[in-house]
Design a protein around this motif. Structure first.
Motif, mmCIF file in Angstrom:
data_model
loop_
_atom_site.group_PDB
_atom_site.id
_atom_site.type_symbol
_atom_site.label_atom_id
_atom_site.label_comp_id
_atom_site.label_asym_id
_atom_site.label_seq_id
_atom_site.Cartn_x
_atom_site.Cartn_y
_atom_site.Cartn_z
ATOM 1 N N LEU A 43 -122.505 -1.473 51.142
ATOM 2 C CA LEU A 43 -121.858 -0.818 52.347
ATOM 3 C C LEU A 43 -120.308 -0.965 52.469
ATOM 4 N N THR A 44 -119.900 -2.380 52.244
ATOM 5 C CA THR A 44 -118.549 -2.810 52.198
ATOM 6 C C THR A 44 -117.866 -2.112 51.134
ATOM 7 N N GLN A 45 -118.195 -2.271 49.889
ATOM 8 C CA GLN A 45 -117.775 -1.454 49.113
ATOM 9 C C GLN A 45 -117.630 0.129 49.257
ATOM 10 N N ARG A 46 -118.489 0.666 49.794
ATOM 11 C CA ARG A 46 -118.430 2.049 50.226
ATOM 12 C C ARG A 46 -117.352 2.276 51.328
ATOM 13 N N MET A 47 -117.408 1.465 52.285
ATOM 14 C CA MET A 47 -116.506 1.660 53.377
ATOM 15 C C MET A 47 -114.847 1.354 52.932
ATOM 16 N N SER A 48 -114.822 0.531 52.016
ATOM 17 C CA SER A 48 -113.483 0.348 51.700
ATOM 18 C C SER A 48 -113.044 1.467 50.809
ATOM 19 N N LYS A 49 -113.628 1.939 50.026
ATOM 20 C CA LYS A 49 -113.175 3.449 49.357
ATOM 21 C C LYS A 49 -112.727 4.194 50.271
ATOM 22 N N ALA A 50 -113.395 4.252 51.530
ATOM 23 C CA ALA A 50 -112.939 5.236 52.557
ATOM 24 C C ALA A 50 -111.706 4.960 53.229
ATOM 25 N N LEU A 51 -111.057 3.932 53.021
ATOM 26 C CA LEU A 51 -109.816 3.388 53.629
ATOM 27 C C LEU A 51 -108.556 3.603 53.020
ATOM 28 N N ARG A 52 -107.452 3.561 53.624
ATOM 29 C CA ARG A 52 -106.167 3.654 52.920
ATOM 30 C C ARG A 52 -105.816 2.434 52.174
ATOM 31 N N GLU A 53 -104.984 2.291 51.397
ATOM 32 C CA GLU A 53 -104.382 1.133 50.852
ATOM 33 C C GLU A 53 -103.885 0.139 51.704
ATOM 34 N N SER A 54 -103.142 0.660 52.863
ATOM 35 C CA SER A 54 -102.566 -0.252 53.694
ATOM 36 C C SER A 54 -103.266 -0.903 54.816
ATOM 37 N N ASP A 55 -104.829 -0.353 54.781
ATOM 38 C CA ASP A 55 -105.509 -0.636 55.809
ATOM 39 C C ASP A 55 -106.352 -2.096 55.478
ATOM 40 N N THR A 56 -106.948 -2.609 56.321
ATOM 41 C CA THR A 56 -107.544 -3.981 56.060
ATOM 42 C C THR A 56 -109.096 -3.954 56.795
ATOM 43 N N LEU A 57 -110.167 -4.217 55.999
ATOM 44 C CA LEU A 57 -111.377 -4.481 56.556
ATOM 45 C C LEU A 57 -111.981 -5.891 56.329
ATOM 46 N N ALA A 58 -111.968 -6.464 57.341
ATOM 47 C CA ALA A 58 -112.624 -7.754 57.398
ATOM 48 C C ALA A 58 -113.941 -8.085 58.111
ATOM 49 N N ARG A 59 -114.602 -9.153 57.669
ATOM 50 C CA ARG A 59 -116.030 -9.393 58.032
ATOM 51 C C ARG A 59 -115.799 -10.530 59.118
ATOM 52 N N LEU A 60 -116.625 -10.204 60.416
ATOM 53 C CA LEU A 60 -116.492 -11.330 61.085
ATOM 54 C C LEU A 60 -117.582 -12.467 60.891
ATOM 55 N N GLY A 61 -118.598 -11.823 60.251
ATOM 56 C CA GLY A 61 -119.962 -12.386 60.267
ATOM 57 C C GLY A 61 -121.046 -11.551 60.374
ATOM 58 N N ARG A 91 -114.471 8.992 58.292
ATOM 59 C CA ARG A 91 -114.862 8.763 57.081
ATOM 60 C C ARG A 91 -115.662 7.233 57.134
ATOM 61 N N LEU A 92 -115.390 6.525 57.902
ATOM 62 C CA LEU A 92 -116.041 5.104 57.996
ATOM 63 C C LEU A 92 -117.375 5.516 58.520
ATOM 64 N N LEU A 93 -117.652 6.148 59.962
ATOM 65 C CA LEU A 93 -118.947 6.718 60.317
ATOM 66 C C LEU A 93 -119.799 7.393 59.166
ATOM 67 N N LYS A 94 -119.186 8.123 58.500
ATOM 68 C CA LYS A 94 -119.956 8.986 57.564
ATOM 69 C C LYS A 94 -120.245 8.125 56.237
ATOM 70 N N ALA A 95 -119.499 7.169 55.677
ATOM 71 C CA ALA A 95 -120.015 6.300 54.848
ATOM 72 C C ALA A 95 -121.186 5.361 55.061
ATOM 73 N N ALA A 96 -121.106 4.877 56.413
ATOM 74 C CA ALA A 96 -121.969 4.025 56.977
ATOM 75 C C ALA A 96 -123.364 4.697 57.174
ATOM 76 N N ALA A 97 -123.434 6.022 57.448
ATOM 77 C CA ALA A 97 -124.664 6.569 57.727
ATOM 78 C C ALA A 97 -125.310 7.008 56.497
ATOM 79 N N GLU A 98 -124.604 7.330 55.283
ATOM 80 C CA GLU A 98 -125.000 7.646 54.214
ATOM 81 C C GLU A 98 -126.512 6.748 53.651
ATOM 82 N N PRO A 99 -127.408 7.307 53.279
ATOM 83 C CA PRO A 99 -128.375 6.340 52.787
ATOM 84 C C PRO A 99 -128.215 5.641 51.358
ATOM 85 N N ILE A 100 -128.728 4.527 51.215
ATOM 86 C CA ILE A 100 -128.609 3.487 50.219
ATOM 87 C C ILE A 100 -129.666 3.199 49.762
#
Length: 544
Positions: free
Chosen positions: A436-454, A477-486
């Motif tokens: 999921l994090t790999q999928r969400m990262s692809k939905a972001l722009r190069e300047s954005d930061t995605l971090a995991r709190l835990g 785009r993030l909501l769509k990426a998270a909702a797609e089946p895996i």
């Protein structure tokens, strides 16, 4: 032999020291290899009893890693000293991982320890020798050098004590030295253990003194122990002879050629006049290839002109320079070095030569890089962790104000993730998070930061927003990426995300405040039915 007995035999008779801890973090099993190593019984080691054998200097860091990784259910690898049955501390590498039953329920941790004392001692010995060689080349007083040599030996082998006794001229010092030796042996021999000595000889095989050693252990010294003492006695001989010979070229040549560090000597015009074998081994250039050349042939192109300008200014002002520099080998490979450059003057005080001593620190750099990754990135997803997030968010606030733009901070929580963990296993849950994090990262722009709190909580930093509403497209785009089946291990999994957003500088909070407000908005998204986002409103906080 029954299968269970066969595997138990493997566990007990192998070299690995194995322990098992339960849900309460208390250890309830140690294999025979562990008990034989420590000389203790199972009941003595139970719970946290095993910590009595950990070296006091290592205990705090050991327990901190154990507890934090146990709580996070993350595998870990730590180094610490463990007391052996003869009282000597040995370096062990402890690799541990979570233990789950067939149903995927967390049961505790299993650890596997391996005695790496010899490897660790070799590493420390090389480091100590390098520092002593640098002090030796810097003409430190002999008594200080010999004290450092014996201190290094005692620190490397905590079960020994040692001393160096020097011989002067036969008439004045021989009897005095013998008395000193007698005192040393009388002091320690009565305590048991073993005492032995190694003669310190000159390059002409003439006696210069004695390196005396007392070993607390009752066993005889091994061949490796004896060879180590002989090697230290040989090095002590080099240092003693160098001081007594003052400026004789014979000893200087021996030290110069035997040093593992690269040594390069230039004249005042910057032409290379001599290099040692260590130089050839590190750089790849032979002596004939560099004589008469300028050291610039080692330039890597990494440093700017200002770096070299400052280096030469330090040499002119302080007559020495020490620091980190990137060089290039003959093969073209760029590598990092720790370098010490000193100005050498003649008897009239006029500059005569520059001496450069440097060591390849590629391995140290790689280790530092690994530690940097461990300190700033999440071990499972490789996303930035809380520490790196706080730093990037603070920088983003400053940049936003400077550019007069908008910054969006989003708090993302996965809907239904706990149910997948409980239904399948934590291993499936971990794979889901990675995918999921790999999928969400692809939905972001190069300047954005995605971090995991835990757990299943993430923070998103959206920079460079010219208009407050520019964040919406990325969030959708993030909501769509998270909702797609895996699909993981033939299992079709589907979750969604609830996202809370706050905008800076409309929300003028500090770093913690922005995260807290985005978290509040995320809970509003949960209340609104999940799989959606909500924008933070200060009115909601006031109502609360």
């Amino acid at each position: 032999m029954q299968e269970a007995d066969f595997f138990q035999d493997l566990v007990d008779k192998g070299n690995m020291l194995i322990w098992v801890a339960g849900l309460d973090k208390g250890c309830f099993y140690f294999n025979q290899a562990w008990l034989k190593f420590t000389g203790r019984r199972q009941e003595q080691e139970y719970g946290d009893g095993w910590t009595e054998g950990v070296h006091p200097d290592d205990l705090a860091a050991c327990l901190e890693t154990f507890n934090s990784c146990f709580d996070a259910r993350q595998k870990f690898s730590i180094l610490y000293r463990l007391r052996r049955n003869d009282g000597a501390y040995r370096w062990v590498q402890d690799d541990a991982c979570p233990w789950y039953d067939p149903d995927g329920s967390f049961k505790g941790f299993i650890g596997y320890c391996l005695d790496i004392t010899q490897q660790k001692r070799t590493e420390l010995h090389e480091q100590n020798r390098r520092q002593l060689l640098q002090a030796f080349m810097a003409n430190e007083p002999l008594d200080k050098l010999l004290q450092q040599l014996t201190h290094n030996l005692e620190k490397l082998h905590e079960h020994i004590k040692c001393t160096v006794t020097l011989l002067g001229n036969e008439e004045a010092s021989h009897s005095e030295a013998s008395a000193s030796l007698r005192g040393f042996y009388q002091q320690y021999h009565q305590q048991g253990g073993h005492c032995w000595s190694e003669p310190i000889l000159s390059s002409q095989n003439q006696p210069l003194g004695v390196l005396s050693v007392y070993c607390k252990a009752s066993k005889q010294p091994s061949e490796k122990d004896l060879e180590l003492i002989k090697d230290e006695a040989r090095f002590a001989g080099l240092m003693i002879e160098k001081q007594r010979a003052e400026r004789t070229l014979l000893l200087g040549s021996r030290v110069f050629q035997q040093a593992r560090e690269a040594i390069m000597i230039t004249d005042v015009a910057g032409r290379i006049v001599e290099v040692n074998q260590g130089f050839t081994e590190i750089t790849g250039f032979t002596r004939d290839e560099v004589l008469g050349k300028n050291p610039s042939l080692l330039k890597s192109g990494v440093h700017k002109r200002a770096f070299y300008r400052d280096l030469w200014e330090a040499l002119r002002n302080n007559e020495c320079w020490q620091g980190e520099i990137w060089n290039r080998r003959k093969s073209g490979e760029v590598y990092p070095c720790i370098c010490n450059i000193s100005l050498v003057k003649d008897d009239q005080g006029e500059p005569r030569n520059y001496v450069s001593l440097f060591s390849d620190i590629t391995v140290i750099k790689e280790h530092q890089k690994q530690l940097e990754i461990m300190a700033h990135y999440d071990a499972l997803t490789q996303l930035p962790n809380r520490v790196l997030l706080a730093d990037r968010l603070q920088q983003a606030r400053v940049q936003c104000l400077r550019r007069q733009q908008t910054l969006a901070v989003a708090f993302l929580d996965l809907d239904g993730f706990k149910n997948i963990n409980d239904t399948y296993s934590h291993a499936i849950g971990d794979q889901l998070l990675i995918t999921l994090t790999q999928r969400m990262s692809k939905a972001l722009r190069e300047s954005d930061t995605l971090a995991r709190l835990g757990g299943d909580e993430f923070i998103l930093i959206l920079n460079d927003l010219n208009q407050p509403g520019d964040y919406i497209a990325v969030i959708e785009r993030l909501l769509k990426a998270a909702a797609e089946p895996i699909i993981i291990e033939d299992k079709l999994l589907q979750i969604s995300a609830s996202i809370g957003v706050t905008l800076f500088p409309e929300d003028q909070s500090d770093v913690d405040g922005l995260i807290r407000h985005a978290d509040h908005a995320m809970y509003q998204a949960k209340k609104a039915g999940r799989n959606c986002y909500q924008l933070f409103s200060p009115l909601e906080i006031q109502k609360t």
